[in-house]
Scaffold this motif. Sequence first.
Motif, PDB file in Angstrom:
ATOM      1  N   PHE A  22      41.442  25.516  32.066  1.00  0.00           N
ATOM      2  CA  PHE A  22      41.661  26.866  31.046  1.00  0.00           C
ATOM      3  C   PHE A  22      40.962  27.935  31.763  1.00  0.00           C
ATOM      4  O   PHE A  22      41.268  29.126  31.392  1.00  0.00           O
ATOM      5  N   LYS A  23      39.938  27.688  32.507  1.00  0.00           N
ATOM      6  CA  LYS A  23      39.014  28.950  33.018  1.00  0.00           C
ATOM      7  C   LYS A  23      40.113  29.390  34.378  1.00  0.00           C
ATOM      8  O   LYS A  23      39.759  30.645  34.378  1.00  0.00           O
ATOM      9  N   ILE A  24      40.890  28.815  34.763  1.00  0.00           N
ATOM     10  CA  ILE A  24      41.893  29.056  35.885  1.00  0.00           C
ATOM     11  C   ILE A  24      42.647  30.273  35.124  1.00  0.00           C
ATOM     12  O   ILE A  24      42.938  31.118  35.858  1.00  0.00           O
ATOM     13  N   VAL A  25      43.033  30.023  33.973  1.00  0.00           N
ATOM     14  CA  VAL A  25      43.953  31.035  33.284  1.00  0.00           C
ATOM     15  C   VAL A  25      43.077  32.264  33.013  1.00  0.00           C
ATOM     16  O   VAL A  25      43.586  33.522  33.355  1.00  0.00           O
ATOM     17  N   LEU A  26      41.897  32.374  32.775  1.00  0.00           N
ATOM     18  CA  LEU A  26      41.068  33.387  32.642  1.00  0.00           C
ATOM     19  C   LEU A  26      40.787  34.105  33.935  1.00  0.00           C
ATOM     20  O   LEU A  26      40.510  35.212  34.121  1.00  0.00           O
ATOM     21  N   SER A  27      40.467  33.123  34.954  1.00  0.00           N
ATOM     22  CA  SER A  27      40.118  33.942  36.176  1.00  0.00           C
ATOM     23  C   SER A  27      41.308  34.406  37.172  1.00  0.00           C
ATOM     24  O   SER A  27      41.213  35.138  37.889  1.00  0.00           O
TER      25      SER A  27
END
Length: 307
Positions: free
Chosen positions: A58-63
């Motif tokens: 889910f951090k991928i979505v933000l990054s």
Amino acid sequence: MKKLCDFIARWMGLMVLLVAVLSLLVPASFQWIDTKFINPMLGVIMFGMGLTLSPSDFKIVLSHPKDIAVGCLTQFLVMPSLAWLLTRAFSLPEELALGVILVGCCPGGTASNVITYLAKGDLALSVGMTATSTLLAPLLTPMLVLLLAGTMVNVDTVGMLLSIVYVVIAPIIAGLLCQRFLPKLTRSVVPYLPAFSSLAIALTVGIVVSHAADRLLAGGLLVILVVMAHNLLGLLIGFLVAKVLRLQRPKCVALSIEVGMQNSGLASSLAVMHFAAYPLATIPGAVFSVWHNISGALVAKFYSRKA
């Protein structure tokens, strides 16, 4: 046991194809299984997806918000539009057209992550797109089906929204919770999930095809052509969009596969739950489940060699 599971996962496309052929030629082999079992099996597959997701996904979505946004926008614009155009171009009957549109309006399929990995694409982007499109599906899928098929049939958008929440979102959340509170159990189960999901997908295809075998034999060639065109055009357009935006090749590969591969099991499930009066609507989802695993394996080899 691990080697057997790896073998099953590796040859998923062939297994799904064999099950489809068997259920088509010998419907009794799977016809004894009621279609009501499709939803629980899809839920189990989504639960497995939840077990494999992690906070870093889910951090991928933000990054990488731009890449994820481009991918999801392309997915929910290209595949529904292609579905509608193909049903018009081939003059499909309303029932079959509804099924094709359902496939086009669904989020990306879970198998896309495996195919992206084999194709040497950007796996992080693939996982992020699958997760995001799946979370958007309860809202976007019913709205798109209403927009594209609302003139053909009565579409219960609220009912579809709730169905997607129950069958897709809730199992994923349950998987995430298990991963959080039962980490040891999760780690011991995860290596076997690809094989288990492959078997569940094959069984779902067998059930749907066996229950519609006579109708599929009567007019199946046209449906197969439409489904193949839908998938292949999605793969091509997804890659071209990424190229036009000058994304790196691994991202182009990931976007291509994510756009072209749909959660066709969800499409068949929604057809069974909400369009029981149109039994042919389940067929495109079943055909797509078979074909996109075959095309996915071929595309993975093509992209990996080019890499």
